[in-house]
Scaffold this active site. Structure first.
Site, PDB file in Angstrom:
ATOM      1  N   SER A  12       0.836  -1.201   0.000  1.00 33.97           N
ATOM      2  CA  SER A  12       0.000   0.000   0.000  1.00 33.97           C
ATOM      3  C   SER A  12       0.875   1.257   0.000  1.00 33.97           C
ATOM      4  O   SER A  12       2.053   1.209   0.374  1.00 33.97           O
ATOM      5  CB  SER A  12      -0.918   0.021   1.221  1.00 33.97           C
ATOM      6  OG  SER A  12      -0.185   0.292   2.396  1.00 33.97           O
ATOM      7  N   LYS A  84      -0.064  -0.886  15.282  1.00 37.92           N
ATOM      8  CA  LYS A  84      -1.464  -1.205  15.568  1.00 37.92           C
ATOM      9  C   LYS A  84      -1.904  -2.514  14.924  1.00 37.92           C
ATOM     10  O   LYS A  84      -2.907  -3.103  15.337  1.00 37.92           O
ATOM     11  CB  LYS A  84      -2.372  -0.070  15.107  1.00 37.92           C
ATOM     12  CG  LYS A  84      -2.369   0.171  13.616  1.00 37.92           C
ATOM     13  CD  LYS A  84      -3.265   1.315  13.204  1.00 37.92           C
ATOM     14  CE  LYS A  84      -3.201   1.576  11.718  1.00 37.92           C
ATOM     15  NZ  LYS A  84      -3.568   0.415  10.894  1.00 37.92           N
ATOM     16  N   ASP A  85      -1.183  -2.974  13.887  1.00 38.78           N
ATOM     17  CA  ASP A  85      -1.541  -4.227  13.224  1.00 38.78           C
ATOM     18  C   ASP A  85      -0.953  -5.449  13.920  1.00 38.78           C
ATOM     19  O   ASP A  85      -1.287  -6.577  13.558  1.00 38.78           O
ATOM     20  CB  ASP A  85      -1.031  -4.224  11.767  1.00 38.78           C
ATOM     21  CG  ASP A  85      -1.762  -3.225  10.890  1.00 38.78           C
ATOM     22  OD1 ASP A  85      -2.925  -2.915  11.209  1.00 38.78           O
ATOM     23  OD2 ASP A  85      -1.175  -2.767   9.899  1.00 38.78           O
ATOM     24  N   THR A 127     -16.374   7.383   9.034  1.00 39.50           N
ATOM     25  CA  THR A 127     -15.408   6.540   9.739  1.00 39.50           C
ATOM     26  C   THR A 127     -16.079   5.200   9.994  1.00 39.50           C
ATOM     27  O   THR A 127     -17.294   5.145  10.150  1.00 39.50           O
ATOM     28  CB  THR A 127     -14.942   7.142  11.074  1.00 39.50           C
ATOM     29  OG1 THR A 127     -14.009   6.234  11.697  1.00 39.50           O
ATOM     30  CG2 THR A 127     -16.099   7.357  12.037  1.00 39.50           C
ATOM     31  N   SER A 129     -14.506   3.295  12.396  1.00 36.73           N
ATOM     32  CA  SER A 129     -13.898   3.004  13.694  1.00 36.73           C
ATOM     33  C   SER A 129     -14.912   3.270  14.800  1.00 36.73           C
ATOM     34  O   SER A 129     -15.416   4.390  14.937  1.00 36.73           O
ATOM     35  CB  SER A 129     -12.657   3.878  13.898  1.00 36.73           C
ATOM     36  OG  SER A 129     -12.319   3.969  15.259  1.00 36.73           O
ATOM     37  N   LEU A 130     -15.209   2.268  15.602  1.00 33.70           N
ATOM     38  CA  LEU A 130     -16.120   2.450  16.727  1.00 33.70           C
ATOM     39  C   LEU A 130     -15.569   3.475  17.709  1.00 33.70           C
ATOM     40  O   LEU A 130     -16.313   4.260  18.291  1.00 33.70           O
ATOM     41  CB  LEU A 130     -16.352   1.112  17.440  1.00 33.70           C
ATOM     42  CG  LEU A 130     -17.142   0.066  16.662  1.00 33.70           C
ATOM     43  CD1 LEU A 130     -17.142  -1.259  17.420  1.00 33.70           C
ATOM     44  CD2 LEU A 130     -18.565   0.528  16.429  1.00 33.70           C
ATOM     45  N   ARG A 132     -13.565   6.075  17.014  1.00 43.46           N
ATOM     46  CA  ARG A 132     -13.719   7.419  16.463  1.00 43.46           C
ATOM     47  C   ARG A 132     -15.180   7.867  16.512  1.00 43.46           C
ATOM     48  O   ARG A 132     -15.472   9.024  16.838  1.00 43.46           O
ATOM     49  CB  ARG A 132     -13.185   7.460  15.031  1.00 43.46           C
ATOM     50  CG  ARG A 132     -11.660   7.435  14.980  1.00 43.46           C
ATOM     51  CD  ARG A 132     -11.114   7.303  13.574  1.00 43.46           C
ATOM     52  NE  ARG A 132      -9.656   7.385  13.585  1.00 43.46           N
ATOM     53  CZ  ARG A 132      -8.884   6.952  12.592  1.00 43.46           C
ATOM     54  NH1 ARG A 132      -9.427   6.402  11.517  1.00 43.46           N
ATOM     55  NH2 ARG A 132      -7.568   7.062  12.681  1.00 43.46           N
ATOM     56  N   ASN A 151      -8.102   2.726   1.573  1.00 40.93           N
ATOM     57  CA  ASN A 151      -6.841   3.366   1.939  1.00 40.93           C
ATOM     58  C   ASN A 151      -7.030   4.888   2.005  1.00 40.93           C
ATOM     59  O   ASN A 151      -8.123   5.402   1.754  1.00 40.93           O
ATOM     60  CB  ASN A 151      -5.720   2.965   0.972  1.00 40.93           C
ATOM     61  CG  ASN A 151      -6.005   3.403  -0.463  1.00 40.93           C
ATOM     62  OD1 ASN A 151      -6.581   4.457  -0.719  1.00 40.93           O
ATOM     63  ND2 ASN A 151      -5.604   2.586  -1.424  1.00 40.93           N
ATOM     64  N   THR A 154      -8.332   6.533  -1.184  1.00 35.64           N
ATOM     65  CA  THR A 154      -9.722   6.147  -1.445  1.00 35.64           C
ATOM     66  C   THR A 154     -10.673   6.935  -0.555  1.00 35.64           C
ATOM     67  O   THR A 154     -11.715   7.433  -0.997  1.00 35.64           O
ATOM     68  CB  THR A 154      -9.918   4.640  -1.190  1.00 35.64           C
ATOM     69  OG1 THR A 154      -9.090   3.897  -2.094  1.00 35.64           O
ATOM     70  CG2 THR A 154     -11.363   4.221  -1.384  1.00 35.64           C
ATOM     71  N   CYS A 242      -9.339  -4.542  16.521  1.00 38.15           N
ATOM     72  CA  CYS A 242      -9.846  -3.457  15.672  1.00 38.15           C
ATOM     73  C   CYS A 242     -11.332  -3.197  15.894  1.00 38.15           C
ATOM     74  O   CYS A 242     -11.861  -2.186  15.457  1.00 38.15           O
ATOM     75  CB  CYS A 242      -9.592  -3.800  14.210  1.00 38.15           C
ATOM     76  SG  CYS A 242      -7.843  -3.850  13.797  1.00 38.15           S
TER      77      CYS A 242
END
Length: 302
Positions: A12, A84-85, A127, A129-130, A132, A151, A154, A242
């Site tokens: 990426s 974070k991954d 978003t 993300s819970l 966020r 990404n 995008t 995540c």
């Protein structure tokens, strides 16, 4: 010593930008060696949609497994990951060889309709993300949170072409890909605690590779490593994947740490702040977690 060092990375734009940052730093420190980047396709890259929509499974390892296998097989010498991954435990034979300087850990607003407080009533903010979404709703309960994946490029394109007033992204990703000029507003880390270890890279190598371990020492930041240890421990306590709505923000002043943590329990946002000596390390995470659990038990919401 090997003269050509191979660095493994996802393909990426952001992953390659991060790998090149590491490559450039190592090249400066070891001008007599050559460093090259090898792109590796991961499970997450092959089937991102299915992975994201399986809410029962953490995405950790989806973006690392194939890279780690090439490292174990000796096809690459170093792997560059987003911290974070990374799962809490590395595969046997692999270790974290270095944690380099951290990029800005904060979340940011990218908007076509103003700042957070000036966005129109009922604004559509993108978003998935819970965490966020939780942070946004705490400040602007009128917002409509809209699903957003993809990404960085995008997501920015979707902001331009689809029905969004604004989107939330990580400052680190935008800065590392040369897109800092897209940022409308930096969100306060205390009001909007980011994901644990956001903006941190994890440089992985083989445990028995003494030469590479020595090379990686030149880009290791021990102060950041200590902070990350606390943030990752906080995530671990709450089984942070995540899909777990939680965040934390570390501020250092000398030997003191101000640790702001937030967690969503049954739709309720629980927040706490711990200020103590940094030397306590992981104990800071447990102190914050204990305070949150006490607030949950007592029904105290902040």
């Amino acid at each position: 010593m090997k003269k050509n060092i191979i660095i493994g990375s996802r393909g990426s734009i952001l992953a390659l930008a991060q790998a090149n940052l590491v490559k450039d730093k190592l090249q400066i420190n070891y001008p007599n060696l050559t460093f090259e980047i090898k792109e590796i396709v991961t499970s997450g890259d092959k089937d991102l949609k299915s992975n994201w929509e399986n809410s029962d499974v953490s995405l950790k390892s989806f973006f690392t497994k194939e890279i780690e296998q090439e490292l174990l097989d000796g096809d690459i010498d170093i792997a560059v990951h987003s911290m974070k991954d990374m799962p809490a435990i590395s595969p046997k034979g692999l270790i974290c060889g270095a944690i380099p300087d951290r990029e800005d850990p904060r979340d940011v607003l990218v908007s076509k309709n103003g700042f957070l407080v000036t966005l129109p009533q009922g604004a559509k903010v993108g978003t998935s993300s819970l965490r966020r979404a939780m942070n946004l709703k705490a400040v602007r309960p009128d917002f409509e949170i809209k699903h957003l994946r993809g990404n960085i490029h995008t997501r920015l394109k979707k902001l331009e072409t689809e029905d969004y007033d604004a989107i939330i992204l990580a400052a680190a990703g935008l800065k590392r890909t040369g897109l800092a000029d897209k940022i409308t507003e930096y969100l306060s880390g205390e009001a909007f605690p980011p994901a644990p270890a956001q903006g941190v890279l994890y440089i992985q190598c083989r445990e028995n590779d003494k030469e590479i371990k020595e090379i990686l020492k030149s880009i290791h930041n021990e102060a950041i490593a200590k902070i990350v240890e606390i943030e990752r421990e906080f995530s671990k306590i709450f089984d942070g994947g995540c899909h777990t709505p939680m965040g934390c923000y570390s501020q250092i002043n000398g030997d003191k740490i101000k640790f702001t943590a937030v967690y969503l329990d049954e739709g309720k946002r629980i927040k706490t702040v711990v200020e103590d000596n940094l030397i306590k390390g992981k104990k800071i995470a447990y102190m914050a977690a204990e305070e949150i659990k006490n607030k949950i038990n007592k029904g105290t919401i902040q």
